[in-house]
Design a protein around this motif. Sequence first.
Motif, mmCIF file in Angstrom:
data_model
loop_
_atom_site.group_PDB
_atom_site.id
_atom_site.type_symbol
_atom_site.label_atom_id
_atom_site.label_comp_id
_atom_site.label_asym_id
_atom_site.label_seq_id
_atom_site.Cartn_x
_atom_site.Cartn_y
_atom_site.Cartn_z
ATOM 1 N N LEU A 114 0.824 -1.207 0.000
ATOM 2 C CA LEU A 114 0.000 0.000 0.000
ATOM 3 C C LEU A 114 0.859 1.258 0.000
ATOM 4 C CD1 LEU A 114 -3.068 -0.752 2.291
ATOM 5 C CD2 LEU A 114 -2.761 -1.111 -0.155
ATOM 6 N N GLY A 115 2.046 1.193 0.624
ATOM 7 C CA GLY A 115 2.967 2.332 0.555
ATOM 8 C C GLY A 115 3.395 2.598 -0.874
ATOM 9 N N ASN A 116 3.689 1.519 -1.629
ATOM 10 C CA ASN A 116 4.024 1.675 -3.052
ATOM 11 C C ASN A 116 2.854 2.260 -3.827
ATOM 12 O OD1 ASN A 116 6.608 0.657 -2.846
ATOM 13 N ND2 ASN A 116 6.035 -1.440 -3.408
ATOM 14 N N LEU A 117 1.664 1.771 -3.527
ATOM 15 C CA LEU A 117 0.457 2.225 -4.228
ATOM 16 C C LEU A 117 0.270 3.733 -4.049
ATOM 17 C CD1 LEU A 117 -2.991 0.428 -4.103
ATOM 18 C CD2 LEU A 117 -2.830 2.900 -3.888
ATOM 19 N N ILE A 118 0.418 4.185 -2.804
ATOM 20 C CA ILE A 118 0.202 5.606 -2.506
ATOM 21 C C ILE A 118 1.335 6.460 -3.078
ATOM 22 C CG2 ILE A 118 0.052 7.302 -0.637
ATOM 23 C CD1 ILE A 118 -1.250 5.030 1.050
ATOM 24 N N THR A 119 2.574 6.023 -2.846
ATOM 25 C CA THR A 119 3.730 6.814 -3.281
ATOM 26 C C THR A 119 3.772 6.982 -4.795
ATOM 27 O OG1 THR A 119 5.005 6.033 -1.379
ATOM 28 C CG2 THR A 119 6.254 6.958 -3.220
ATOM 29 N N MET A 120 3.438 5.901 -5.510
ATOM 30 C CA MET A 120 3.520 5.934 -6.968
ATOM 31 C C MET A 120 2.207 6.335 -7.628
ATOM 32 S SD MET A 120 6.602 5.361 -7.546
ATOM 33 C CE MET A 120 6.505 5.230 -9.325
ATOM 34 N N GLY A 121 1.165 6.554 -6.831
ATOM 35 C CA GLY A 121 -0.112 6.972 -7.403
ATOM 36 C C GLY A 121 -0.727 5.913 -8.303
ATOM 37 N N LEU A 122 -0.621 4.649 -7.911
ATOM 38 C CA LEU A 122 -1.186 3.571 -8.726
ATOM 39 C C LEU A 122 -2.709 3.617 -8.684
ATOM 40 C CD1 LEU A 122 1.121 0.612 -7.602
ATOM 41 C CD2 LEU A 122 1.499 2.278 -9.432
ATOM 42 N N SER A 123 -3.337 3.233 -9.787
ATOM 43 C CA SER A 123 -4.801 3.229 -9.868
ATOM 44 C C SER A 123 -5.229 2.171 -10.887
ATOM 45 C CB SER A 123 -5.319 4.604 -10.316
ATOM 46 O OG SER A 123 -5.038 4.828 -11.694
ATOM 47 N N ASP A 124 -6.528 2.136 -11.167
ATOM 48 C CA ASP A 124 -7.010 1.180 -12.168
ATOM 49 C C ASP A 124 -6.573 1.575 -13.576
ATOM 50 O OD1 ASP A 124 -8.619 3.418 -12.274
ATOM 51 O OD2 ASP A 124 -10.479 2.312 -12.553
#
Length: 218
Positions: A114-124
């Motif tokens: 989740l840290g990677n998801l938030i930091t990198m702005g991952l989305s669908d």
Amino acid sequence: INTRLDAESVGFILGHGEAKIVLTDRCFSAVMAPALEQLAACPVVIDIDDPSDPEGQLIGEMDYEAFLADGDPGFNWQPPVDEWQAVALNYTSGTTGNPKGVVYHSRGAYLNALGNLITMGLSDKTVYLWTLPMFHCNGWTFTWAVTAASGTHVCLRKVDPAVIFPAIRDLGVTHMCGAPIVLTMLIHAPDEAKCAFPQTVQVVTGGAAPPSAVIAAM
């Protein structure tokens, strides 16, 4: 398992980790077959039979598609009872002796993903290109992060600039990861392997800090 290891190291990992099921791509059969021969009790072996790379032998009891078809679609999956419960077992490359096992627990994998998801702005809308091996710390947990964001995984059979550049252009790649050596490979790729693309690709690099010249060239 690190696909670059020799049969003796792979056999040690399978035995030490007490593997019950092994999924193996047919292109690695020359290493996996002798590795399995080292074991007192052979695990169930499932072949990955990828038509894009037909080299190697099928050494398993069934292929991956048949293995999936044998599953129960109504299986009642349960989350971990304890957040410190193990979720993955990785091994070092064994450069100073036998490979050493490293356990990922559910909490650590979850928080890092989740840290990677938030930091990198991952989305669908994310299209993630795998230039980082998944056997490197579970792909730095991007295996789970991209999935959690409902993004798209684009997998490669090998890190080849002649394949990477067209994939970025044609598939609309938005994110990728790689050690500095991967970035250097892309920078120094032949001109005929390179191509232009309209989007900006976010890249995460790790290991030894890349020189500023490498960052500027990327």
